[in-house]
Write a protein that holds these residues in place. Structure first.
Motif, mmCIF file in Angstrom:
data_model
loop_
_atom_site.group_PDB
_atom_site.id
_atom_site.type_symbol
_atom_site.label_atom_id
_atom_site.label_comp_id
_atom_site.label_asym_id
_atom_site.label_seq_id
_atom_site.Cartn_x
_atom_site.Cartn_y
_atom_site.Cartn_z
ATOM 1 N N ILE A 158 58.119 27.971 12.703
ATOM 2 C CA ILE A 158 56.754 28.442 12.439
ATOM 3 C C ILE A 158 56.275 29.312 13.587
ATOM 4 O O ILE A 158 55.664 30.360 13.369
ATOM 5 C CB ILE A 158 55.797 27.258 12.200
ATOM 6 C CG1 ILE A 158 56.228 26.466 10.966
ATOM 7 C CG2 ILE A 158 54.356 27.731 12.084
ATOM 8 C CD1 ILE A 158 56.250 27.264 9.672
ATOM 9 N N LEU A 201 55.150 33.115 13.254
ATOM 10 C CA LEU A 201 53.816 33.430 13.734
ATOM 11 C C LEU A 201 53.831 34.608 14.706
ATOM 12 O O LEU A 201 52.990 35.499 14.635
ATOM 13 C CB LEU A 201 53.221 32.191 14.414
ATOM 14 C CG LEU A 201 51.890 32.338 15.109
ATOM 15 C CD1 LEU A 201 50.788 32.484 14.072
ATOM 16 C CD2 LEU A 201 51.628 31.128 15.983
ATOM 17 N N PRO A 259 55.785 38.563 12.654
ATOM 18 C CA PRO A 259 55.657 38.807 11.208
ATOM 19 C C PRO A 259 56.513 40.002 10.796
ATOM 20 O O PRO A 259 56.575 41.005 11.499
ATOM 21 C CB PRO A 259 54.168 39.083 11.014
ATOM 22 C CG PRO A 259 53.640 39.411 12.364
ATOM 23 C CD PRO A 259 54.533 38.766 13.369
ATOM 24 N N TRP A 283 52.164 39.364 6.743
ATOM 25 C CA TRP A 283 51.129 38.871 7.655
ATOM 26 C C TRP A 283 49.821 38.604 6.912
ATOM 27 O O TRP A 283 49.195 37.561 7.103
ATOM 28 C CB TRP A 283 50.915 39.837 8.806
ATOM 29 C CG TRP A 283 49.845 39.351 9.736
ATOM 30 C CD1 TRP A 283 48.605 39.883 9.926
ATOM 31 C CD2 TRP A 283 49.911 38.205 10.582
ATOM 32 N NE1 TRP A 283 47.903 39.152 10.829
ATOM 33 C CE2 TRP A 283 48.681 38.106 11.250
ATOM 34 C CE3 TRP A 283 50.889 37.252 10.834
ATOM 35 C CZ2 TRP A 283 48.401 37.093 12.161
ATOM 36 C CZ3 TRP A 283 50.606 36.235 11.746
ATOM 37 C CH2 TRP A 283 49.381 36.170 12.389
ATOM 38 N N MET A 299 50.113 35.440 4.917
ATOM 39 C CA MET A 299 50.087 34.263 5.774
ATOM 40 C C MET A 299 48.659 33.932 6.196
ATOM 41 O O MET A 299 48.239 32.773 6.136
ATOM 42 C CB MET A 299 50.956 34.497 7.018
ATOM 43 C CG MET A 299 52.432 34.496 6.727
ATOM 44 S SD MET A 299 53.489 35.053 8.095
ATOM 45 C CE MET A 299 52.867 34.182 9.494
ATOM 46 N N PHE A 327 47.257 30.691 11.209
ATOM 47 C CA PHE A 327 48.031 31.837 11.668
ATOM 48 C C PHE A 327 47.145 32.840 12.408
ATOM 49 O O PHE A 327 47.517 33.339 13.462
ATOM 50 C CB PHE A 327 48.747 32.524 10.499
ATOM 51 C CG PHE A 327 49.863 31.692 9.934
ATOM 52 C CD1 PHE A 327 51.032 31.513 10.644
ATOM 53 C CD2 PHE A 327 49.736 31.087 8.704
ATOM 54 C CE1 PHE A 327 52.066 30.748 10.140
ATOM 55 C CE2 PHE A 327 50.758 30.322 8.182
ATOM 56 C CZ PHE A 327 51.930 30.138 8.900
ATOM 57 N N LYS A 368 45.972 31.470 15.844
ATOM 58 C CA LYS A 368 47.019 31.450 16.866
ATOM 59 C C LYS A 368 47.505 32.842 17.266
ATOM 60 O O LYS A 368 47.993 33.035 18.375
ATOM 61 C CB LYS A 368 48.214 30.623 16.387
ATOM 62 C CG LYS A 368 47.916 29.154 16.338
ATOM 63 C CD LYS A 368 47.684 28.642 17.740
ATOM 64 C CE LYS A 368 47.564 27.144 17.772
ATOM 65 N NZ LYS A 368 47.295 26.656 19.119
ATOM 66 N N ASN A 369 47.409 33.818 16.366
ATOM 67 C CA ASN A 369 47.860 35.180 16.646
ATOM 68 C C ASN A 369 46.917 36.137 15.922
ATOM 69 O O ASN A 369 47.161 36.521 14.783
ATOM 70 C CB ASN A 369 49.310 35.369 16.175
ATOM 71 C CG ASN A 369 49.944 36.602 16.748
ATOM 72 O OD1 ASN A 369 49.351 37.312 17.553
ATOM 73 N ND2 ASN A 369 51.165 36.873 16.334
#
Length: 170
Positions: free
Chosen positions: A25, A29, A32, A38, A41, A48, A51-52
């Motif tokens: 994961i 993440l 992509p 992306w 997600m 997602f 976190k990014n």
């Protein structure tokens, strides 16, 4: 263009219990495979984006330090250089006219722009190469590209740095 929006993220998220190992994961993440993946997600799980924080859009325009981005005929305003960790993934077009480039480069996650337009710019050769990696169509108006020693980069060297170039307006 369409309506104006602000880019933001709000609300809590919970760590997910994935059916895959966390290392898989984390890799997905951080790497992509495409904008489409992306977006799917992020739409399916806000973890997602939390976190990014990558915002993928088609066009980035800057005129006299006023920045605008466009995504599917919508204008996203108020892109500011704050402590917000937003990163940009530009997919189609970038246009810079009398704008500071270094703060922008630090915010770009990926640059897949095939159309680039530079007006009234002073760029380093490295900045030029960064923005031109995928360029097929280039507009170049009153723009100077300089080497690290301050000398102006010859036209031939600029063309060598554009392996995918099909058309240019100089």
């Amino acid at each position: 263009m369409g309506s104006s929006h602000h880019i933001y993220f709000s609300g809590p998220y919970r760590h997910q219990n994935w059916s895959f190992k966390n290392s898989y994961i984390d890799y997905i993440l951080k790497h992509p495979s495409s904008v489409k993946v992306w977006r799917k997600m992020v739409q399916s799980c806000k973890y997602f984006f939390a976190k990014n924080s990558i915002v993928a859009f088609e066009q980035l325009f800057c005129r006299n330090e006023k920045w605008r981005v466009y995504l599917r005929n919508q204008t996203l305003k108020d892109i500011r250089y704050t402590s917000n960790p937003l990163k940009f993934w530009i997919t189609a077009n970038i246009e810079l006219a009398n704008c500071s480039v270094p703060p922008l480069i630090s915010r770009i996650y990926k640059l897949n722009a095939r159309f680039s337009d530079f007006s009234e710019q002073m760029l380093s050769y490295n900045e030029f190469l960064y923005f031109s990696a995928n360029v097929a169509y280039l507009g170049f108006y009153n723009t100077i590209v300089k080497n690290d020693d301050g000398s102006i980069v010859p036209f031939e060297k600029l063309v060598e740095g554009l392996p995918k170039l099909k058309e240019a307006v100089l």
